[in-house]
Write an enzyme that holds these catalytic residues in place. Structure first.
Site, PDB file in Angstrom:
ATOM      1  N   CYS A 125       0.836  -1.213   0.000  1.00 60.14           N
ATOM      2  CA  CYS A 125       0.000   0.000   0.000  1.00 60.14           C
ATOM      3  C   CYS A 125       0.866   1.258   0.000  1.00 60.14           C
ATOM      4  CB  CYS A 125      -0.921  -0.018   1.217  1.00 60.14           C
ATOM      5  SG  CYS A 125      -2.030  -1.460   1.218  1.00 60.14           S
ATOM      6  N   ASP A 126       0.264   2.340  -0.440  1.00 61.23           N
ATOM      7  CA  ASP A 126       0.964   3.611  -0.621  1.00 61.23           C
ATOM      8  C   ASP A 126       0.580   4.595   0.483  1.00 61.23           C
ATOM      9  OD1 ASP A 126      -1.542   4.721  -1.215  1.00 61.23           O
ATOM     10  OD2 ASP A 126      -1.260   4.579  -3.370  1.00 61.23           O
ATOM     11  N   PRO A 127       1.107   5.813   0.450  1.00 63.51           N
ATOM     12  CA  PRO A 127       0.805   6.761   1.525  1.00 63.51           C
ATOM     13  C   PRO A 127      -0.683   7.112   1.655  1.00 63.51           C
ATOM     14  CG  PRO A 127       2.805   7.438   0.409  1.00 63.51           C
ATOM     15  CD  PRO A 127       2.219   6.316  -0.410  1.00 63.51           C
ATOM     16  N   ALA A 128      -1.493   6.828   0.625  1.00 61.49           N
ATOM     17  CA  ALA A 128      -2.935   7.031   0.760  1.00 61.49           C
ATOM     18  C   ALA A 128      -3.579   5.837   1.489  1.00 61.49           C
ATOM     19  CB  ALA A 128      -3.578   7.257  -0.611  1.00 61.49           C
ATOM     20  N   GLY A 129      -2.774   4.822   1.796  1.00 60.03           N
ATOM     21  CA  GLY A 129      -3.269   3.690   2.582  1.00 60.03           C
ATOM     22  C   GLY A 129      -3.949   2.602   1.751  1.00 60.03           C
TER      23      GLY A 129
END
Lengths: 136, 136, 136, 136
Positions: free
Chosen positions: C13-17
């Site tokens: 997953c990325d910083p946007a979750g």
């Protein structure tokens, strides 16, 4: 001895908003390959010339000193820590500006043979290759 | 203590036909997160409950003992090596059948605060959490 | 026709979750390779037997219908959309429970030759292979 | 409109010796984020300013025209294909020298809200932002 510079990207980071750590090891490996190429040849050409199956990893380690995130400019430097008969230790430091983000090492060997016969060849030819001046 | 099993895939491997090594570290991290989840909660829920910004990495190391490739079934086991006041060392072993492929460790801490105020909280709550029996 | 199931992990997953989208394409590819293996052989063995350099990608597409995150159990199903003379379209659907997360396709061909001589071989042998029942 | 250039690395490639295709999508995404940053702000700052949860992906597609490998210098260019009310299509081309390696697109939207309330906001603010001249 050699360094690479890149901007850390959104997709390199995890839900905590900082670099997902295996990416740093990917960049260690990428910097090693860029170092090879800086002397004129890539991994495949070098291995073919030396009769190797690969310049593979035997051990890796890294200490994470401070976080880095999307948009940071990361400079990774590599130098040789020690040449041994059948292995070489590369030392890495990653910085954002003056700030130390991580340091670490890769222990690599020159692999020959396959399966049961997989073994290590002396690293002297790699030493001679890397001690050449950079191309261009 | 806990283990994950997966089939290594074509895309996990490099032009030498073996696992591209940063993937092993990705799988260390994935096994740590699966361990958390085995006791009922994921990283986000645990961090929210404990007031943490993350259960982050301080140091990692791995020794590569034998190669693994597309189609191999890799079992990664994790156990706690040592609980200290503000860090915990997880020990990993990866095997294909009986053959040892790699071993290594992650040193993790419980991070609180941000920027200059980033610091480490005692790991006792994580110890209590992981000493619970697995859910289901 | 065939499906794989996995738990989505923190590091996917990325910083946007939510899942960093190129990972979905990695899982498309992984599901294709698991499909191959379900009939008894992996990519390398199949290509060696058929004289191919690879079962490579010609085109890919995906529509993202709803987000998925750390801890979600993602089931990816694949079926053949269309066999053509020199290409085959695989159709993918990814679900978390009943919820559609994404659908997409891969257009693949059987590649022979190198450089200027790189070309496409008829896909009939792959069709015959995949129409066998699963092993075990 | 905007482009990024990078050297393809050993670890970006698969056992067939060419780029593992999901990496191209990772580079599409990275080029989008570099485009944002070229106008002075990163994704997080822009989203905070516009009240967004993310500039997320709705659809992606790519056609692979010729292979690329370790050591190739890949230039990825991006331009806007179409601004719609609540989505924008970015068009990508990747080249090694004059040779077209791939082309593709990303359809992106500005996401607001969470869970059931997740929705799309008009893209006009992103259009205004990107129509500014590059910083520096």
């Amino acid at each position: 001895m050699f360094q690479t510079t890149q901007t850390i990207r959104f997709g390199d980071c995890d839900p905590a908003g900082i670099v997902f750590y295996p990416n740093y090891l990917r960049w260690f490996d990428g910097t090693f390959h860029a170092l090879l190429r800086s002397r004129g040849k890539g991994h495949q050409e070098l291995c073919a010339g030396l009769g190797l199956v690969g310049m593979g990893l035997m051990e890796v380690g890294a200490r994470f000193r401070s976080p880095a995130t999307d948009g940071d400019t990361l400079t990774l430097s590599v130098e040789v820590g020690e040449w041994r008969e059948r292995s070489v230790r590369f030392l890495y430091q990653g910085r954002v500006g003056d700030r130390l983000v991580l340091d670490g090492f890769e222990l690599r060997g020159l692999f020959v043979g396959k399966g049961e016969a997989l073994g290590l060849s002396p690293v002297a030819p790699l030493k001679a290759y890397l001690e050449q001046p950079p191309v261009r």
